[in-house]
Design a protein around this motif. Structure first.
Motif, PDB file in Angstrom:
ATOM      1  N   VAL A  64       6.713  -5.077  -4.114  1.00  0.00           N
ATOM      2  CA  VAL A  64       5.545  -5.516  -4.880  1.00  0.00           C
ATOM      3  C   VAL A  64       4.448  -4.455  -4.882  1.00  0.00           C
ATOM      4  O   VAL A  64       3.846  -4.163  -5.921  1.00  0.00           O
ATOM      5  N   ARG A  65       4.176  -3.863  -3.728  1.00  0.00           N
ATOM      6  CA  ARG A  65       3.116  -2.853  -3.667  1.00  0.00           C
ATOM      7  C   ARG A  65       3.537  -1.535  -4.305  1.00  0.00           C
ATOM      8  O   ARG A  65       2.684  -0.717  -4.646  1.00  0.00           O
ATOM      9  N   THR A  67       5.246  -1.251  -7.207  1.00  0.00           N
ATOM     10  CA  THR A  67       5.423  -1.345  -8.661  1.00  0.00           C
ATOM     11  C   THR A  67       4.123  -1.824  -9.306  1.00  0.00           C
ATOM     12  O   THR A  67       3.393  -2.632  -8.725  1.00  0.00           O
ATOM     13  N   ILE A  69       1.408  -3.837 -11.427  1.00  0.00           N
ATOM     14  CA  ILE A  69       1.293  -5.261 -11.732  1.00  0.00           C
ATOM     15  C   ILE A  69       1.558  -5.519 -13.216  1.00  0.00           C
ATOM     16  O   ILE A  69       2.096  -6.570 -13.582  1.00  0.00           O
ATOM     17  N   GLN A  72       5.181  -5.875 -13.603  1.00  0.00           N
ATOM     18  CA  GLN A  72       5.593  -7.172 -13.063  1.00  0.00           C
ATOM     19  C   GLN A  72       5.327  -8.289 -14.072  1.00  0.00           C
ATOM     20  O   GLN A  72       6.148  -9.206 -14.238  1.00  0.00           O
ATOM     21  N   VAL A  96       2.625 -14.097 -11.116  1.00  0.00           N
ATOM     22  CA  VAL A  96       2.628 -12.650 -10.888  1.00  0.00           C
ATOM     23  C   VAL A  96       1.428 -12.223 -10.051  1.00  0.00           C
ATOM     24  O   VAL A  96       1.570 -11.461  -9.081  1.00  0.00           O
ATOM     25  N   ASN A 100       1.819 -10.705  -6.360  1.00  0.00           N
ATOM     26  CA  ASN A 100       1.313  -9.343  -6.193  1.00  0.00           C
ATOM     27  C   ASN A 100       0.228  -9.280  -5.124  1.00  0.00           C
ATOM     28  O   ASN A 100       0.299  -8.475  -4.188  1.00  0.00           O
ATOM     29  N   GLU A 101      -0.773 -10.141  -5.249  1.00  0.00           N
ATOM     30  CA  GLU A 101      -1.872 -10.130  -4.281  1.00  0.00           C
ATOM     31  C   GLU A 101      -1.396 -10.599  -2.908  1.00  0.00           C
ATOM     32  O   GLU A 101      -1.930 -10.173  -1.882  1.00  0.00           O
ATOM     33  N   TYR A 104      -0.480  -7.711  -0.639  1.00  0.00           N
ATOM     34  CA  TYR A 104      -1.627  -7.007  -0.054  1.00  0.00           C
ATOM     35  C   TYR A 104      -2.326  -7.877   0.990  1.00  0.00           C
ATOM     36  O   TYR A 104      -2.760  -7.396   2.043  1.00  0.00           O
ATOM     37  N   GLU A 161      -8.730  -7.670 -12.602  1.00  0.00           N
ATOM     38  CA  GLU A 161      -7.317  -7.456 -12.923  1.00  0.00           C
ATOM     39  C   GLU A 161      -6.759  -8.521 -13.874  1.00  0.00           C
ATOM     40  O   GLU A 161      -5.774  -8.269 -14.572  1.00  0.00           O
TER      41      GLU A 161
END
Length: 229
Positions: A64-65, A67, A69, A72, A96, A100-101, A104, A161
């Motif tokens: 995930v980190r 690629t 966003i 994605q 997504v 994604n978040e 992190y 974002e």
């Protein structure tokens, strides 16, 4: 500024702001809440050091980190239909952004968990607390205090974002602005206007963040004073 341009800006302000209130903010709030859940669970898996689950968690974070966003979003919304999986734009964006978040957030929470002295966890077990009680009463409160500033920054970043969701037809602020630009041919003024609205949202969240940090620090000091007495 011409009277015509001023009329366009004043007329478009609420047409941009309303999608921000009914789409951008809910999209951010739901996605960030789910990201917190994913992040905490993933961080706990790593903190507990269960080898198989830890490898899965690290693989998830790595992918995930590593690629973009935007890619994605395209994979989920435009790619999955090839496999017969159809997802509406808003749920696709939520999924997504949350996933994604969450990657992190997992790293933020893992670092926060590791910052809690091991002696405090051992003390919790010594007084008869279960693993869940130790986590809920000792580990999570202290870790959350440490993680709060970076998590707040991540929330503010996510507000901005969400403009990427326009790429999968989510009608949020940026897409609303694009539609107005296509009709009025005033890209510079309108994109500056939507940027200012994003700035307002970010400024409000920054103010809330500072107030919340002061409150958390005050409660922590109060708790510490009560314990030392």
């Amino acid at each position: 500024m011409s009277e015509h341009l001023w009329h366009i800006l004043t007329d478009s302000f609420f047409k941009i702001l309303i999608p921000g209130l009914v789409t951008t903010i809910p999209l951010t709030a739901i996605s960030f809440f789910l990201a917190l859940v994913i992040g905490i669970l993933t961080a706990l898996v790593q903190f507990a050091n269960v080898k198989v689950l830890k490898h899965i968690a690290r693989f998830y974070i790595w992918v995930v980190r590593g690629t973009p966003i935007l890619v994605q979003l395209y994979v989920v919304f435009y790619g999955l239909p090839n496999l017969g999986i159809m997802i509406e734009p808003f749920p696709a964006a939520v999924a997504v952004f949350a996933v994604n978040e969450g990657a992190y957030t997992a790293e933020t929470m893992r670092s926060a968990f590791e910052s809690v002295p091991a002696g405090q966890l051992e003390a919790g077990y010594c007084v008869g607390m279960s693993y869940f009680q130790t986590f809920w009463r000792i580990l999570l409160p202290q870790a959350f205090k440490t993680a709060f500033p970076p998590l707040s920054n991540s929330l503010i970043a996510m507000v901005k974002e969400t403009s990427l969701a326009a790429n999968i037809t989510v009608t949020e602020m940026f897409m609303a602005t694009q539609r107005i630009v296509a009709r009025t041919y005033e890209p510079l003024a309108l994109y500056i206007e939507v940027a200012l609205i994003y700035l307002i949202f970010s400024t409000v969240l920054t103010w809330v963040q500072r107030k919340a940090e002061k409150k958390i620090n005050f409660l922590s000091e109060k708790t510490f004073d009560g314990e030392t007495r």
